[in-house]
Design an enzyme around this catalytic site. Sequence first.
Site, PDB file in Angstrom:
ATOM      1  N   ARG A   1       0.642  -1.614  -0.014  1.00  0.00           N
ATOM      2  CA  ARG A   1      -0.039   0.096  -0.013  1.00  0.00           C
ATOM      3  C   ARG A   1       0.417   0.933  -0.351  1.00  0.00           C
ATOM      4  O   ARG A   1       0.250   2.280   0.767  1.00  0.00           O
ATOM      5  CB  ARG A   1      -0.885   0.219   1.716  1.00  0.00           C
ATOM      6  CG  ARG A   1      -2.073  -1.353   1.154  1.00  0.00           C
ATOM      7  CD  ARG A   1      -3.395  -0.685   0.570  1.00  0.00           C
ATOM      8  NE  ARG A   1      -4.271  -1.237  -0.195  1.00  0.00           N
ATOM      9  CZ  ARG A   1      -5.578  -1.909   1.167  1.00  0.00           C
ATOM     10  NH1 ARG A   1      -5.461  -0.977   2.274  1.00  0.00           N
ATOM     11  NH2 ARG A   1      -6.167  -2.935   0.361  1.00  0.00           N
TER      12      ARG A   1
ATOM     13  N   ARG B   1      -3.635   6.736   0.332  1.00  0.00           N
ATOM     14  CA  ARG B   1      -3.735   7.327   0.936  1.00  0.00           C
ATOM     15  C   ARG B   1      -3.327   7.784   2.180  1.00  0.00           C
ATOM     16  O   ARG B   1      -3.544   9.504   2.387  1.00  0.00           O
ATOM     17  CB  ARG B   1      -5.185   7.386   2.129  1.00  0.00           C
ATOM     18  CG  ARG B   1      -6.488   7.369   1.171  1.00  0.00           C
ATOM     19  CD  ARG B   1      -7.518   6.345   1.500  1.00  0.00           C
ATOM     20  NE  ARG B   1      -7.440   5.400   2.120  1.00  0.00           N
ATOM     21  CZ  ARG B   1      -7.820   4.894   2.828  1.00  0.00           C
ATOM     22  NH1 ARG B   1      -9.627   4.926   3.378  1.00  0.00           N
ATOM     23  NH2 ARG B   1      -7.506   2.670   3.108  1.00  0.00           N
TER      24      ARG B   1
HETATM   25  O1  CP3 Z   1       0.055   0.559  -3.284  1.00  0.00           O
HETATM   26  C1  CP3 Z   1      -0.270  -0.801  -3.718  1.00  0.00           C
HETATM   27  O2  CP3 Z   1      -0.451  -1.826  -2.665  1.00  0.00           O
HETATM   28  C2  CP3 Z   1      -1.102  -1.137  -4.231  1.00  0.00           C
HETATM   29  C3  CP3 Z   1      -2.046  -1.285  -4.228  1.00  0.00           C
HETATM   30  C4  CP3 Z   1      -3.288  -2.541  -3.491  1.00  0.00           C
HETATM   31  C5  CP3 Z   1      -4.597  -1.730  -3.852  1.00  0.00           C
HETATM   32  N1  CP3 Z   1      -5.456  -2.541  -2.668  1.00  0.00           N
HETATM   33  C6  CP3 Z   1      -5.179  -0.615  -3.859  1.00  0.00           C
HETATM   34  C7  CP3 Z   1      -6.033   0.280  -2.395  1.00  0.00           C
HETATM   35  C8  CP3 Z   1      -3.312  -3.859  -3.071  1.00  0.00           C
HETATM   36  C9  CP3 Z   1      -2.052  -4.404  -3.274  1.00  0.00           C
HETATM   37  C10 CP3 Z   1      -4.725  -4.139  -2.594  1.00  0.00           C
HETATM   38  C11 CP3 Z   1      -4.798  -5.071  -2.104  1.00  0.00           C
HETATM   39  C12 CP3 Z   1      -5.840  -5.153  -1.332  1.00  0.00           C
HETATM   40  N2  CP3 Z   1      -7.413  -5.118  -1.724  1.00  0.00           N
HETATM   41  C13 CP3 Z   1      -5.830  -6.665   0.162  1.00  0.00           C
HETATM   42  C14 CP3 Z   1      -4.598  -7.201  -0.225  1.00  0.00           C
HETATM   43  C15 CP3 Z   1      -3.458  -6.141   0.740  1.00  0.00           C
HETATM   44  C16 CP3 Z   1      -4.161  -6.218   2.129  1.00  0.00           C
HETATM   45  O3  CP3 Z   1      -4.570  -5.054   2.629  1.00  0.00           O
HETATM   46  O4  CP3 Z   1      -3.929  -7.064   3.288  1.00  0.00           O
HETATM   47  C17 CP3 Z   1      -7.185  -6.415   0.397  1.00  0.00           C
HETATM   48  C18 CP3 Z   1      -6.883  -7.227   1.764  1.00  0.00           C
HETATM   49  C19 CP3 Z   1      -8.139  -6.286  -0.267  1.00  0.00           C
HETATM   50  C20 CP3 Z   1      -9.508  -5.315  -0.077  1.00  0.00           C
HETATM   51  C21 CP3 Z   1     -10.181  -3.456  -0.082  1.00  0.00           C
HETATM   52  N3  CP3 Z   1      -9.367  -2.733  -0.999  1.00  0.00           N
HETATM   53  C22 CP3 Z   1      -9.479  -2.836   1.523  1.00  0.00           C
HETATM   54  C23 CP3 Z   1      -9.081  -4.299   2.425  1.00  0.00           C
HETATM   55  C24 CP3 Z   1     -10.266  -1.759   0.856  1.00  0.00           C
HETATM   56  C25 CP3 Z   1      -9.421  -0.566   2.218  1.00  0.00           C
HETATM   57  C26 CP3 Z   1     -10.729   0.119   2.175  1.00  0.00           C
HETATM   58  C27 CP3 Z   1     -10.704   1.257   2.608  1.00  0.00           C
HETATM   59  O5  CP3 Z   1     -11.445   2.761   2.342  1.00  0.00           O
HETATM   60  O6  CP3 Z   1     -10.137   1.874   4.141  1.00  0.00           O
HETATM   61  C28 CP3 Z   1      -9.696  -1.557  -0.302  1.00  0.00           C
HETATM   62  C29 CP3 Z   1      -9.587  -0.475  -1.211  1.00  0.00           C
HETATM   63  C30 CP3 Z   1      -8.821   0.090  -1.884  1.00  0.00           C
HETATM   64  N4  CP3 Z   1      -7.556  -0.153  -1.818  1.00  0.00           N
HETATM   65  C31 CP3 Z   1      -7.758   1.731  -0.892  1.00  0.00           C
HETATM   66  C32 CP3 Z   1      -6.068   1.359  -2.009  1.00  0.00           C
HETATM   67  C33 CP3 Z   1      -5.141   2.520  -2.027  1.00  0.00           C
HETATM   68  C34 CP3 Z   1      -8.190   2.400   0.010  1.00  0.00           C
HETATM   69  C35 CP3 Z   1      -9.317   3.011  -0.681  1.00  0.00           C
HETATM   70  C36 CP3 Z   1      -9.506   3.868  -1.815  1.00  0.00           C
HETATM   71  O7  CP3 Z   1      -8.585   4.794  -2.107  1.00  0.00           O
HETATM   72  O8  CP3 Z   1     -10.719   4.446  -2.033  1.00  0.00           O
END
Ligand code: CP3
Length: 332
Positions: free
Chosen positions: A14, A18
């Site tokens: 990540r 944000r």
């Molecule tokens: O920088 C990176 O690591 C690359 C981008 C990335 C994102 N999601 C972008 C994202 C990666 C590798 C993921 C994988 C992902 N998504 C996982 C596995 C990694 C981990 O955290 O264990 C999981 C479980 C998800 C599911 C998911 N997507 C979650 C739990 C969330 C967070 C929700 C929140 O808003 O708190 C997301 C949304 C997300 N994916 C964001 C990002 C940058 C943030 C939301 C946004 O910008 O709208």
Amino acid sequence: MRKPVEYTPIWFMRQAGRSLPEYKALRKEGSILNAIKEPEIAAEITLQPIRRYGVDAAILYSDIVVPVHAIGFGVDIKPGVGPVAVDPFKSTTDLARLRSLNAQVDTPYVLETIHRLVDVLEIPLIGFAGAPFTVASYLIEGGPSRSYQKTKAMMFSDKALWDSLLERLTDITIESLISQVEAGASAVQLFDSWAGSLSPEQYEQFVFPYSQRIFQTLSEYSIPRIHFGVGTGEILHLMSSAGADVVGVDWRVPIDEARKRIGPDKSVQGNLDPSILGGDWELISKEVLKILEKNDGQLGHIFNLGHGVTPEVNPDVLQKIVELVHNFRIST
Ligand code: CP3
């Protein structure tokens, strides 16, 4: 793999997102899934942390639910919550909502983002996918969960349905990862983020065969394969034998101990506790050095956090960590 290096390589899970003001400025409102569909924006977001931090790898800006969203399962990402499915996966009839993925047709924007990135990047690009168990947990629970009650109920009560679901998700994951590698990704990470909720026996029976098939299929592509989950201390040996080249570990297991559990000939990735990133630099630098010293100069260590960067983290701290890791030399 496990080649000698001048300094320990580092990237952050990540790292895009944000915690960066430039991310918030570009991303604005709306579902992240729409931002991912715009290759110009997704490529730019992938590059933002590279410009700042001097990390040794980029990770594609995408999400683990992109493939199932793309084939129309009905899943979205709610800001501040995570993936949600209004109509969760419950029975055999829901299998029809998980047709196979054709990455060229269903997720061309992901491949276009990768093409743009490999044209400009001077460091490796890591592609990724969610592992079948972790993706299944979102589809079955309908959103994030603490107990994975519905997921485990399905595993135990209807093994045939569980196997059919995981088979389909495995095929989707393989298609997605291969398409990313063919588009130019030079390594892949399989995120089984929530596998740590399983006992070794549960993992072995219900999850291992699928993750193993993914790594086996990917082995033809001669790219490093990373396997990661949170709270996986008791299943590290199993995750390792599923076949990855690198096993990611969170902060709960010291890195030297993790290496023992992962076994020889494998690399280890991790494992700074992201929760300490809000502390003062003296504490953070001590913890970073502790990990490097515990690794004791062994080949095959990728420095990373034990899980992702959280939104409140100050990017300057991450930049200082990169410098500290790059300047570290094991004293012999
Ligand atoms: O920088 C990176 O690591 C690359 C981008 C990335 C994102 N999601 C972008 C994202 C990666 C590798 C993921 C994988 C992902 N998504 C996982 C596995 C990694 C981990 O955290 O264990 C999981 C479980 C998800 C599911 C998911 N997507 C979650 C739990 C969330 C967070 C929700 C929140 O808003 O708190 C997301 C949304 C997300 N994916 C964001 C990002 C940058 C943030 C939301 C946004 O910008 O709208």
